[in-house]
Design a protein around this motif. Structure first.
Motif, PDB file in Angstrom:
ATOM      1  N   GLN A  62       0.837  -1.209   0.000  1.00  0.00           N
ATOM      2  CA  GLN A  62       0.000   0.000   0.000  1.00  0.00           C
ATOM      3  C   GLN A  62       0.868   1.254   0.000  1.00  0.00           C
ATOM      4  O   GLN A  62       0.579   2.217  -0.718  1.00  0.00           O
ATOM      5  CB  GLN A  62      -0.934  -0.003   1.209  1.00  0.00           C
ATOM      6  CG  GLN A  62      -2.069  -0.996   1.093  1.00  0.00           C
ATOM      7  CD  GLN A  62      -2.881  -1.122   2.373  1.00  0.00           C
ATOM      8  OE1 GLN A  62      -2.370  -0.914   3.469  1.00  0.00           O
ATOM      9  NE2 GLN A  62      -4.141  -1.512   2.220  1.00  0.00           N
ATOM     10  N   ASP A  63       1.936   1.252   0.796  1.00  0.00           N
ATOM     11  CA  ASP A  63       2.851   2.396   0.814  1.00  0.00           C
ATOM     12  C   ASP A  63       3.479   2.609  -0.559  1.00  0.00           C
ATOM     13  O   ASP A  63       3.571   3.744  -1.052  1.00  0.00           O
ATOM     14  CB  ASP A  63       3.952   2.197   1.874  1.00  0.00           C
ATOM     15  CG  ASP A  63       3.428   2.292   3.293  1.00  0.00           C
ATOM     16  OD1 ASP A  63       2.286   2.783   3.492  1.00  0.00           O
ATOM     17  OD2 ASP A  63       4.148   1.857   4.218  1.00  0.00           O
ATOM     18  N   GLU A  66       0.920   4.084  -2.900  1.00  0.00           N
ATOM     19  CA  GLU A  66       0.710   5.510  -2.624  1.00  0.00           C
ATOM     20  C   GLU A  66       1.865   6.337  -3.188  1.00  0.00           C
ATOM     21  O   GLU A  66       1.647   7.408  -3.775  1.00  0.00           O
ATOM     22  CB  GLU A  66       0.568   5.753  -1.129  1.00  0.00           C
ATOM     23  CG  GLU A  66      -0.765   5.285  -0.565  1.00  0.00           C
ATOM     24  CD  GLU A  66      -0.856   5.440   0.948  1.00  0.00           C
ATOM     25  OE1 GLU A  66      -0.053   6.191   1.532  1.00  0.00           O
ATOM     26  OE2 GLU A  66      -1.736   4.798   1.543  1.00  0.00           O
ATOM     27  N   GLN A  67       3.095   5.856  -3.030  1.00  0.00           N
ATOM     28  CA  GLN A  67       4.246   6.576  -3.577  1.00  0.00           C
ATOM     29  C   GLN A  67       4.175   6.631  -5.098  1.00  0.00           C
ATOM     30  O   GLN A  67       4.452   7.677  -5.710  1.00  0.00           O
ATOM     31  CB  GLN A  67       5.554   5.894  -3.145  1.00  0.00           C
ATOM     32  CG  GLN A  67       5.863   6.044  -1.678  1.00  0.00           C
ATOM     33  CD  GLN A  67       7.034   5.166  -1.245  1.00  0.00           C
ATOM     34  OE1 GLN A  67       7.638   4.457  -2.044  1.00  0.00           O
ATOM     35  NE2 GLN A  67       7.341   5.213   0.048  1.00  0.00           N
ATOM     36  N   THR A  69       1.452   6.516  -6.879  1.00  0.00           N
ATOM     37  CA  THR A  69       0.351   7.427  -7.211  1.00  0.00           C
ATOM     38  C   THR A  69       0.829   8.871  -7.117  1.00  0.00           C
ATOM     39  O   THR A  69       0.545   9.692  -8.005  1.00  0.00           O
ATOM     40  CB  THR A  69      -0.847   7.200  -6.263  1.00  0.00           C
ATOM     41  OG1 THR A  69      -1.287   5.853  -6.401  1.00  0.00           O
ATOM     42  CG2 THR A  69      -1.989   8.144  -6.579  1.00  0.00           C
ATOM     43  N   ASP A  70       1.578   9.178  -6.042  1.00  0.00           N
ATOM     44  CA  ASP A  70       2.127  10.529  -5.898  1.00  0.00           C
ATOM     45  C   ASP A  70       3.052  10.870  -7.066  1.00  0.00           C
ATOM     46  O   ASP A  70       3.017  11.995  -7.593  1.00  0.00           O
ATOM     47  CB  ASP A  70       2.891  10.668  -4.573  1.00  0.00           C
ATOM     48  CG  ASP A  70       1.969  10.644  -3.361  1.00  0.00           C
ATOM     49  OD1 ASP A  70       0.737  10.830  -3.536  1.00  0.00           O
ATOM     50  OD2 ASP A  70       2.471  10.423  -2.235  1.00  0.00           O
TER      51      ASP A  70
END
Length: 84
Positions: A62-63, A66-67, A69-70
């Motif tokens: 998940q981390d 998210e990275q 996606t950023d």
């Protein structure tokens, strides 16, 4: 009468052995059940450890997502800014 007493005494001894053996069997069966329960607990602990490991792995994924996606958002914003 003496023979009768002897037979009764033998029967009582046999009955004592029988009762003792029955109680030992019951005791062993209780121990067997406890061992089965412990084995199940061991398996349960193993499954719980696997769940914890997978949850940690899921959190790491998940981390990473998210990275990523950023990064995609930043790249898109930089591309849009370059067009202006």
């Amino acid at each position: 009468m003496e023979e009768f007493d002897r037979l009764i005494n033998e029967q009582l001894k046999t009955m004592e052995k029988l009762l003792f053996l029955q109680s030992e069997i019951e005791r062993c069966q209780e121990i067997e059940q406890q061992l089965r329960t412990l084995q199940e607990q061991t398996e349960l602990e193993s499954i719980n450890e696997e769940i914890v490991r997978m949850k940690k792995e899921l959190s790491m994924i998940q981390d990473t997502f998210e990275q990523q996606t950023d990064e995609v958002i930043r790249y898109y914003q930089e591309g849009q800014a370059a067009l202006l």
